[in-house]
Design an enzyme around this catalytic site. Sequence first.
Site, short mmCIF file in Angstrom:
data_model
loop_
_atom_site.label_atom_id
_atom_site.label_comp_id
_atom_site.label_asym_id
_atom_site.label_seq_id
_atom_site.Cartn_x
_atom_site.Cartn_y
_atom_site.Cartn_z
N ARG A 151 8.95 -1.35 4.47
CA ARG A 151 9.94 -0.86 5.43
C ARG A 151 10.08 -1.93 6.50
NH1 ARG A 151 6.39 3.56 4.48
NH2 ARG A 151 7.41 5.38 3.52
N LYS A 174 3.95 5.01 7.32
CA LYS A 174 4.18 6.22 8.10
C LYS A 174 2.91 7.07 8.15
CE LYS A 174 9.17 6.63 7.25
NZ LYS A 174 10.24 7.50 6.69
N HIS A 242 17.25 -2.11 4.81
CA HIS A 242 16.63 -1.01 4.06
C HIS A 242 17.04 -1.05 2.60
CE1 HIS A 242 14.67 2.82 3.35
NE2 HIS A 242 15.79 3.26 2.78
N ARG A 245 14.55 -2.89 0.37
CA ARG A 245 13.41 -2.07 -0.10
C ARG A 245 13.87 -1.13 -1.21
NH1 ARG A 245 8.67 1.15 1.31
NH2 ARG A 245 9.18 3.38 1.35
N HIS A 268 5.00 6.40 -0.36
CA HIS A 268 5.57 7.74 -0.22
C HIS A 268 4.46 8.79 -0.23
CE1 HIS A 268 9.79 6.48 -1.89
NE2 HIS A 268 9.65 6.25 -0.61
N TYR A 277 14.79 7.50 -7.02
CA TYR A 277 15.13 6.23 -7.64
C TYR A 277 15.46 6.37 -9.11
CZ TYR A 277 13.69 4.24 -3.25
OH TYR A 277 13.61 3.95 -1.90
#
Length: 298
Positions: A151, A174, A242, A245, A268, A277
Amino acid sequence: MSAAELLAQWHTYLADERRRSPHTVRAYHTAARRMLDSLGSENWEDVAATNAVTLRRHLAARRAEGLANTSAARELSALKAFIAYARSETGDAEATAPRLRGPRIKKGLPRPVTPDEAINLADTVDASAADDWIGKRDRAVLLLLYGAGLRIAEALSLTGKAVPLGESLQVTGKGGKQRVVPILPLIGDAVADYAKTCPWPIEPKGPLFRGAKGGPLSQGMIQKTTARARRALGLPDTATPHALRHSFATHLLGAGADLRSLQELLGHASLGSTQIYTKVDAATLLDTYRKAHPREKD
């Protein structure tokens, strides 16, 4: 001065003074050689006198040879830079190039960029930067997004202790979740090139990527430089940092990566976030089918 001498001087300027990447130097040198052949020129004055009409005629001939929109836009950027340099060599204080817009790509649904578009985007932010170290910095950031799936916030949060990059990199994503991502030699070399030219000290606990005044590099600056580069290349508005990625994930999935591995690489929290995806890859496959299948052309 012969055409070969003009090209040698142009090559030296790009490689030694501007310190552009070998890929950019090669592409810009080749574009300049084609234009000199087209003009039949062997002096800077002829190159400097190239106007928009002549440049458009040259590019039209290249398009007739089958040059794609993205490649045509990149060649236009290279030739504008070549003409601007010629004008500076002949004493033009403005040192500008003819105003000519590149080809536009028809906008459609958001899609991942192709591998060539990703590399062209990274090379274009390098070649168009006002300062050499800033160009290398922005190129390194974009390659981390496309080549390692980071990211943008993750790339910009890296500290000096990350360099030199090895074969893998530990990233904090994250929620403070950490993961390890593989690093390609191309990415390691790009970060090393930036680190060598950065005028600010790169300290273990300080930010790896610095802004022009030495502070941490902001996301907004990368987004702005990417926007300028995609306009120069004629890429759609969806070609954002973005999207690089996004493209990393789509291309890996298309190459046979399994969802669990992709989930780990992307950081994730749930597999559901990664499954999107599969839909993107299916959409890309369908688009390719529609363009290639003979019955679709009836």
